[in-house]
Design a protein around this motif. Structure first.
Motif, mmCIF file in Angstrom:
data_model
loop_
_atom_site.group_PDB
_atom_site.id
_atom_site.type_symbol
_atom_site.label_atom_id
_atom_site.label_comp_id
_atom_site.label_asym_id
_atom_site.label_seq_id
_atom_site.Cartn_x
_atom_site.Cartn_y
_atom_site.Cartn_z
ATOM 1 N N ARG A 13 0.828 -1.211 0.000
ATOM 2 C CA ARG A 13 0.000 0.000 0.000
ATOM 3 C C ARG A 13 0.861 1.259 0.000
ATOM 4 N NH1 ARG A 13 -5.619 -0.926 3.102
ATOM 5 N NH2 ARG A 13 -5.918 -3.125 2.608
ATOM 6 N N VAL A 14 1.924 1.247 0.784
ATOM 7 C CA VAL A 14 2.820 2.400 0.783
ATOM 8 C C VAL A 14 3.467 2.562 -0.584
ATOM 9 C CG1 VAL A 14 4.926 3.357 1.804
ATOM 10 C CG2 VAL A 14 3.249 2.235 3.254
ATOM 11 N N GLN A 15 3.843 1.439 -1.198
ATOM 12 C CA GLN A 15 4.460 1.501 -2.515
ATOM 13 C C GLN A 15 3.506 2.105 -3.547
ATOM 14 O OE1 GLN A 15 7.723 0.196 -4.012
ATOM 15 N NE2 GLN A 15 6.754 1.828 -5.148
ATOM 16 N N TYR A 36 9.804 -3.727 -3.106
ATOM 17 C CA TYR A 36 9.473 -3.036 -1.873
ATOM 18 C C TYR A 36 9.207 -3.998 -0.734
ATOM 19 C CZ TYR A 36 7.200 0.239 1.256
ATOM 20 O OH TYR A 36 6.867 1.001 2.341
ATOM 21 N N ALA A 62 -0.388 1.983 7.012
ATOM 22 C CA ALA A 62 0.216 2.522 5.794
ATOM 23 C C ALA A 62 0.295 4.049 5.857
ATOM 24 C CB ALA A 62 -0.589 2.077 4.574
ATOM 25 N N LYS A 63 -0.756 4.691 6.368
ATOM 26 C CA LYS A 63 -0.734 6.149 6.501
ATOM 27 C C LYS A 63 0.336 6.591 7.498
ATOM 28 C CE LYS A 63 -5.621 6.800 5.347
ATOM 29 N NZ LYS A 63 -6.962 7.222 5.849
ATOM 30 N N THR A 113 8.553 3.141 13.109
ATOM 31 C CA THR A 113 7.173 2.829 12.770
ATOM 32 C C THR A 113 6.291 2.876 14.008
ATOM 33 O OG1 THR A 113 5.668 1.157 11.913
ATOM 34 C CG2 THR A 113 7.608 0.342 13.047
ATOM 35 N N GLU A 143 3.091 5.005 8.192
ATOM 36 C CA GLU A 143 4.405 4.834 7.576
ATOM 37 C C GLU A 143 4.733 6.029 6.684
ATOM 38 O OE1 GLU A 143 6.782 2.772 7.939
ATOM 39 O OE2 GLU A 143 5.768 1.529 9.410
ATOM 40 N N LEU A 144 3.764 6.481 5.910
ATOM 41 C CA LEU A 144 4.004 7.633 5.037
ATOM 42 C C LEU A 144 4.274 8.893 5.842
ATOM 43 C CD1 LEU A 144 1.290 6.971 2.334
ATOM 44 C CD2 LEU A 144 3.750 6.954 1.980
ATOM 45 N N LEU A 202 12.585 0.609 5.264
ATOM 46 C CA LEU A 202 11.688 0.853 4.142
ATOM 47 C C LEU A 202 12.422 1.140 2.854
ATOM 48 C CD1 LEU A 202 8.896 2.975 5.780
ATOM 49 C CD2 LEU A 202 8.701 0.686 4.874
#
Length: 486
Positions: A142-144, A456, A421-422, A480, A424-425, A471
């Motif tokens: 998802r991050v990718q 990734y 995921a949010k 994280t 991580e971003l 990451l």
């Protein structure tokens, strides 16, 4: 100190009797005493290597442990004592069970540190490990995807960039405000098309053609044509901009889109050209059959509803429970229909003509529908009917709880993954701002280009303390907030 230093308890030739050797290990403040005969069962593990490390001096000792007390002959390790208590079971029982509450990824890292092979981990614990690994890979994916959306590759052609923009515009409503507007419009067109399909069957709103046949009102037909035009343009644009067109064409939801569009064009073709090839009545029957297929468009709502997608996944994961439900009902239907037929044969006005005909009565009775078109008239038949619907209620109720649990578990898991995921971003952006003094979209684009250099998911690794996820590279560590590993 010199690398060849010796310690008390070591013979002049630097060897001991391994079978009688006593090793004292202090892991996170917890002392454990081991004997050579136990440790030597697995000579490749770190604890077994401690037996012979004293003869190698400080260099050999500190390559295996964090500290050593020569007076007490005690080795110190700054590791997780709870995980260590589970890992040492391999020396006594030949298998390892992971204690509840320990992160599977952390436990795997602890096993790697103590050089214990994962094959000794019990199958039930391997399942937890694989689930956690899949979660981390899903977060990475998802991050990718988000970083890919932010990244702009200058080496790509203008058509490639335009293709990527169209794909994001139609497939990812969260990417921009215009994309959200398009998603809402698509949702409204699906609703309007479904309503028009239902309203068009009302006799008062239909018109009569020159041959006396009823047909849809021209206004409704025009609205239907506009909706089909929208669906067609949307599907073609998505197909053209799709990165993997074969996967796109074979996707279930895209097949539904084709089934929702195709009947309109086939019926249009049959109406204008079919009359020349076959009788008009046959053409009308074929058109009517194809128009029924328009109900497939209601499934297009699943594209815009995470709840419907979650329900679909829960049903997929509940095939075993649904199979048990169908098996219970099948056995009950066969038994009670046969009993009902036998008990009702003595009544002169019986409605049970055969056992296969009784299947219908058993189905509607066990599912508590009870149309009343077939019903027992004898006392034994009524008793059989009462028992049948009580058993039906029980059979239907039993698998409901596991199915609901699958739905709730998947729904909560998706929310956790989205939040992770949010986070991580956000943390990547924060770390970038701390390192360079600024935080902007262009920096995230740089991060996206760095990620593209390698897979990734393979870069998503958790350290021994599970406080960092690699990451981007082996040199850069990003903290994280994924608390599932605590």
């Amino acid at each position: 100190m010199a690398g060849d230093s010796r310690f008390p308890g070591v013979d002049a030739d630097g060897s001991e009797k391994n079978e009688e050797t006593e090793i004292v290990v202090n892991v996170g403040g917890v002392r454990q005493v081991f004997y050579g005969d136990n440790l030597n069962q697995y000579p490749e593990t770190r604890l077994a290597e401690l037996i012979n490390c004293l003869s190698g001096g400080y260099d050999s000792i500190f390559s295996l442990c964090d500290d050593y007390d020569p007076g007490k002959r005690e080795f110190y390790f700054d590791r997780d004592p709870d995980a260590f208590k589970c890992i040492i079971d391999v020396y006594y029982f030949g298998e390892i069970h992971m204690k509840k509450g320990i992160c599977p990824i952390c436990f795997k890292n602890e096993m790697e540190f103590w050089k214990v092979d994962l094959k000794f981990l019990d199958d039930c614990c391997k399942t937890h490990l694989s689930e956690k690994r899949e979660e981390l890979e899903e977060i990475a994916r998802r991050v990718q995807l988000i970083l890919d959306d932010l990244g702009v590759d200058a080496s790509e052609s203008r058509w490639k960039r335009c293709q990527k923009y169209i794909w994001k515009f139609l497939e990812k409503p969260e990417s921009s405000y215009p994309a959200r507007v398009i998603a809402v419009l698509s949702f409204l067109f699906i609703l309007i098309s479904s309503v028009v399909m239902c309203v068009g069957t009302i006799p008062d709103l239909q018109v009569v053609d020159a041959e006396g046949n009823r047909m849809e009102h021209p206004t409704l037909d025009s609205i239907e044509t506009a909706c089909i035009g929208w669906f067609t343009v949307e599907y073609v644009l998505r197909l053209i901009s799709s990165p993997n067109k074969l996967h796109f064409a074979l996707s279930f939801m895209n097949i539904v889109d084709v089934l929702a569009i195709l009947p309109f064009y086939v019926s249009l073709t049959l109406t204008h050209l079919g009359a020349k090839l076959m009788e008009l009545s046959n053409v009308q029957q074929a058109v009517q059959a194809l128009r029924i297929m328009r109900i497939a468009r209601i499934f297009k709502l699943a594209r815009h509803s995470s709840g419907l997608q979650t329900l679909t996944y829960a049903l997929k994961r509940s095939f075993k429970e649904l199979g048990l439900l169908l098996m219970y009902l099948a056995v009950g239907i066969f038994v009670f229909s046969a009993l009902g037929y036998t008990m009702e044969q003595s009544h002169p006005e019986t409605l049970f003509k055969s056992i296969p005909q009784s299947f219908w009565w058993a189905i509607i009775t066990m599912t508590t529908v009870g149309y009343g078109d077939i019903y027992p008239k004898t006392t034994l038949g009524k008793l059989n009917a009462a028992i049948s619907f009580l058993c039906g209620v029980i059979a239907i109720a039993l698998p409901i709880h596991p199915i609901i649990n699958n739905f709730v578990r998947y729904y909560n898991k998706q929310r956790v993954l989205e939040t992770a995921a949010k986070h991580e971003l956000e943390l990547m952006e924060l770390n970038s701002a701390e390192g360079k003094g600024t935080s902007s979209k262009s920096e995230l684009e740089d991060l996206a280009r760095e990620i593209k250099e390698g897979p990734y998911s393979s870069r998503l690794k958790v350290s021994h303390s599970d406080t960092f996820i690699h990451l981007l590279s082996e040199e850069k560590h990003y903290r994280t907030r994924l608390q599932s590993c605590k």
